[in-house]
Design a protein around this motif. Structure first.
Motif, PDB file in Angstrom:
ATOM      1  N   VAL A 164      47.889  20.812  72.394  1.00 56.83           N
ATOM      2  CA  VAL A 164      49.209  21.067  71.806  1.00 56.83           C
ATOM      3  C   VAL A 164      49.120  22.165  70.749  1.00 56.83           C
ATOM      4  N   LEU A 165      48.141  22.037  69.841  1.00 53.85           N
ATOM      5  CA  LEU A 165      47.997  23.040  68.786  1.00 53.85           C
ATOM      6  C   LEU A 165      47.602  24.395  69.368  1.00 53.85           C
ATOM      7  N   ASN A 166      46.676  24.390  70.315  1.00 49.96           N
ATOM      8  CA  ASN A 166      46.263  25.658  70.939  1.00 49.96           C
ATOM      9  C   ASN A 166      47.435  26.360  71.608  1.00 49.96           C
ATOM     10  N   ASP A 167      48.302  25.577  72.246  1.00 50.50           N
ATOM     11  CA  ASP A 167      49.478  26.159  72.904  1.00 50.50           C
ATOM     12  C   ASP A 167      50.418  26.791  71.882  1.00 50.50           C
ATOM     13  N   ILE A 168      50.594  26.116  70.746  1.00 55.08           N
ATOM     14  CA  ILE A 168      51.456  26.654  69.683  1.00 55.08           C
ATOM     15  C   ILE A 168      50.896  27.970  69.164  1.00 55.08           C
ATOM     16  N   LEU A 169      49.598  27.997  68.901  1.00 55.76           N
ATOM     17  CA  LEU A 169      48.972  29.200  68.360  1.00 55.76           C
ATOM     18  C   LEU A 169      49.022  30.348  69.366  1.00 55.76           C
ATOM     19  N   ALA A 170      48.740  30.041  70.616  1.00 53.48           N
ATOM     20  CA  ALA A 170      48.747  31.078  71.650  1.00 53.48           C
ATOM     21  C   ALA A 170      50.146  31.661  71.840  1.00 53.48           C
ATOM     22  N   LYS A 171      51.150  30.793  71.812  1.00 55.24           N
ATOM     23  CA  LYS A 171      52.528  31.260  71.980  1.00 55.24           C
ATOM     24  C   LYS A 171      52.935  32.164  70.822  1.00 55.24           C
ATOM     25  N   ALA A 172      52.524  31.798  69.614  1.00 59.97           N
ATOM     26  CA  ALA A 172      52.846  32.622  68.444  1.00 59.97           C
ATOM     27  C   ALA A 172      52.227  34.002  68.564  1.00 59.97           C
ATOM     28  N   ILE A 173      50.999  34.067  69.034  1.00 63.21           N
ATOM     29  CA  ILE A 173      50.330  35.353  69.213  1.00 63.21           C
ATOM     30  C   ILE A 173      51.043  36.180  70.278  1.00 63.21           C
ATOM     31  N   ASP A 174      51.407  35.537  71.384  1.00 62.81           N
ATOM     32  CA  ASP A 174      52.107  36.246  72.465  1.00 62.81           C
ATOM     33  C   ASP A 174      53.431  36.842  71.984  1.00 62.81           C
ATOM     34  N   GLU A 175      54.129  36.096  71.102  1.00 60.78           N
ATOM     35  CA  GLU A 175      55.439  36.542  70.630  1.00 60.78           C
ATOM     36  C   GLU A 175      55.332  37.461  69.415  1.00 60.78           C
ATOM     37  N   LYS A 176      54.078  37.792  69.013  1.00 63.16           N
ATOM     38  CA  LYS A 176      53.840  38.673  67.868  1.00 63.16           C
ATOM     39  C   LYS A 176      54.483  38.137  66.592  1.00 63.16           C
ATOM     40  N   ALA A 177      54.338  36.824  66.415  1.00 65.06           N
ATOM     41  CA  ALA A 177      54.873  36.182  65.214  1.00 65.06           C
ATOM     42  C   ALA A 177      54.004  36.496  64.011  1.00 65.06           C
ATOM     43  N   SER A 178      54.621  36.540  62.842  1.00 65.37           N
ATOM     44  CA  SER A 178      53.859  36.721  61.611  1.00 65.37           C
ATOM     45  C   SER A 178      53.544  35.382  60.955  1.00 65.37           C
ATOM     46  N   ASP A 179      54.360  34.350  61.259  1.00 68.89           N
ATOM     47  CA  ASP A 179      54.175  33.033  60.659  1.00 68.89           C
ATOM     48  C   ASP A 179      54.560  31.946  61.651  1.00 68.89           C
ATOM     49  N   ILE A 180      53.878  30.817  61.533  1.00 72.76           N
ATOM     50  CA  ILE A 180      54.197  29.623  62.316  1.00 72.76           C
ATOM     51  C   ILE A 180      54.587  28.520  61.336  1.00 72.76           C
ATOM     52  N   HIS A 181      55.753  27.928  61.532  1.00 70.51           N
ATOM     53  CA  HIS A 181      56.208  26.814  60.690  1.00 70.51           C
ATOM     54  C   HIS A 181      56.152  25.521  61.503  1.00 70.51           C
ATOM     55  N   ILE A 182      55.376  24.576  61.027  1.00 73.52           N
ATOM     56  CA  ILE A 182      55.288  23.257  61.662  1.00 73.52           C
ATOM     57  C   ILE A 182      55.914  22.272  60.681  1.00 73.52           C
ATOM     58  N   GLU A 183      57.151  21.857  61.007  1.00 71.71           N
ATOM     59  CA  GLU A 183      57.992  21.173  60.034  1.00 71.71           C
ATOM     60  C   GLU A 183      58.337  19.747  60.468  1.00 71.71           C
ATOM     61  N   PRO A 184      57.928  18.744  59.691  1.00 69.63           N
ATOM     62  CA  PRO A 184      58.312  17.371  60.025  1.00 69.63           C
ATOM     63  C   PRO A 184      59.768  17.111  59.657  1.00 69.63           C
ATOM     64  N   MET A 185      60.554  16.776  60.640  1.00 69.38           N
ATOM     65  CA  MET A 185      61.938  16.362  60.409  1.00 69.38           C
ATOM     66  C   MET A 185      61.986  14.831  60.397  1.00 69.38           C
ATOM     67  N   GLU A 186      63.152  14.263  60.325  1.00 72.42           N
ATOM     68  CA  GLU A 186      63.264  12.805  60.248  1.00 72.42           C
ATOM     69  C   GLU A 186      62.805  12.127  61.534  1.00 72.42           C
ATOM     70  N   ASN A 187      63.126  12.757  62.693  1.00 72.78           N
ATOM     71  CA  ASN A 187      62.838  12.097  63.968  1.00 72.78           C
ATOM     72  C   ASN A 187      61.906  12.884  64.879  1.00 72.78           C
ATOM     73  N   ASP A 188      61.525  14.108  64.495  1.00 72.53           N
ATOM     74  CA  ASP A 188      60.643  14.909  65.340  1.00 72.53           C
ATOM     75  C   ASP A 188      59.934  15.952  64.490  1.00 72.53           C
ATOM     76  N   ILE A 189      59.155  16.808  65.142  1.00 68.09           N
ATOM     77  CA  ILE A 189      58.493  17.926  64.468  1.00 68.09           C
ATOM     78  C   ILE A 189      59.071  19.210  65.033  1.00 68.09           C
ATOM     79  N   ARG A 190      59.572  20.059  64.149  1.00 73.31           N
ATOM     80  CA  ARG A 190      60.165  21.332  64.573  1.00 73.31           C
ATOM     81  C   ARG A 190      59.135  22.450  64.441  1.00 73.31           C
ATOM     82  N   ILE A 191      59.013  23.263  65.493  1.00 78.87           N
ATOM     83  CA  ILE A 191      58.090  24.394  65.506  1.00 78.87           C
ATOM     84  C   ILE A 191      58.909  25.677  65.547  1.00 78.87           C
ATOM     85  N   ARG A 192      58.714  26.528  64.527  1.00 83.30           N
ATOM     86  CA  ARG A 192      59.445  27.793  64.497  1.00 83.30           C
ATOM     87  C   ARG A 192      58.478  28.947  64.213  1.00 83.30           C
ATOM     88  N   PHE A 193      58.824  30.126  64.765  1.00 78.83           N
ATOM     89  CA  PHE A 193      58.038  31.340  64.558  1.00 78.83           C
ATOM     90  C   PHE A 193      58.886  32.368  63.805  1.00 78.83           C
TER      91      PHE A 193
END
Length: 321
Positions: free
Chosen positions: A9-38
């Protein structure tokens, strides 16, 4: 979830961020889930979500590979990750929904621009080249996080790097390794701080000193003394414009007469989204410690881009007050 699945799961997040040329990855715990934003081209995008039941395991995995304490969940922590040839700076903080992690992607093979490629107009570039040709004084580069300050400083170092200058940088982090330049990586945990290193550097017969960021009055005061004793000092600050950088140092407690004597000039910059995609920098260059009547502001330089249909008024308003 089994450990091997969390790793995937983490490797997929990191790889996707690199593919999309993201500068930052936000892994944010919400009340009912975890939100992933680039953050891509300066804007946060996407809202992938994964199950909240994976939160503890995901954060623990990030901490393990970045050298953080997995047992400490109440205090912020900072570390580093290396993934598929990419360096990432890790920051965790506690929130009411659990720990949040932000990973900043650092360009190990950073594109090293020349001053001519930064996007300064001819008048500003001429002024800036006159400033960096000086032998002593302070040149301030200012702007918010992610505005391209390091790119500007690296382009400057590229231009002034020669066998006649002893150049020393104090950085957090070192984003590009320069042949022929002595670079120091800050490590607060090991006691390698900006003030301590700056004092030590001054005993190393430097000609040019690059301070990654002036964060406190101690660093500011040493930098001013270095400039007044025959060194050329480059430093960054987080202020809204060039003139505010001098005000900021004054607010830190540096006497105004010292600032007037040592500050050669200041450059403020922002990154503006352009058509159809990507970003480019806009600048204002201030000569000396106060604005001049003919100085072109960030807003005025942004208006030039709008008039040439390079960007839009809406994009400019997102980054300029």
């Amino acid at each position: 979830m089994p450990e091997e699945n969390i790793i995937s799961v983490l490797n997929d997040i990191l790889a996707k961020a690199i593919d999309e040329k993201a500068s930052d990855i936000h892994i944010e715990p919400m009340e009912n889930d975890i939100r992933i934003r680039f953050r891509v081209d300066g804007l946060l995008k996407g809202a992938d979500k994964i199950s909240k039941t994976n939160h503890s395991a995901l954060i623990s995995r990030i901490k393990i590979i970045s050298g953080l304490d997995i047992a400490e969940t109440r205090l912020p922590q900072d570390g580093r990750i290396e993934f598929n040839g990419h360096d990432m700076r890790v920051s965790t903080i506690p929130t009411i929904n659990g720990e949040k992690a932000v990973l900043r992607l650092l360009e190990r093979k950073k594109v090293l621009y020349s001053l001519d490629e930064l996007g300064m107009d001819a008048d500003n570039l001429l002024i800036y080249r006159k400033l960096i040709a000086k032998k002593s004084g302070i040149i301030l580069i200012t702007g918010p996080t992610g505005s391209g300050k390091t790119t500007t400083l690296y382009a400057t170092l590229k231009e002034i790097n020669n066998a006649e200058n002893n150049i020393v940088t104090i950085e957090d982090p070192v984003e590009y390794k320069f042949p022929g330049i002595n670079q120091i990586q800050i490590n607060n945990k090991a006691g390698i701080t900006f003030p301590k290193m700056l004092r030590s550097v001054l005993r190393q017969d430097p000609d040019i000193i690059f301070i990654g960021e002036i964060r406190d009055v101690e660093t500011a005061r040493i930098a001013v003394q270095a400039a007044l004793t025959g060194h050329l000092v480059f430093a960054t600050l987080h202020t809204k414009d060039a003139a505010s950088s001098v005000i900021r140092l004054s607010e830190m407690g540096i006497e105004e007469y010292l600032l007037k004597d040592c500050i050669l000039g200041a450059v403020a910059q922002r990154l503006i989204r352009i058509k159809p995609s990507g970003r480019r920098a806009i600048f204002e260059v201030m000569l000396g410690s106060s604005p001049q009547k003919d100085m072109k502001t960030l807003a005025e330089n942004a208006m030039k881009l709008i008039s040439r249909d390079v960007t839009t008024k809406e994009e400019v308003q997102k980054v300029l007050d």
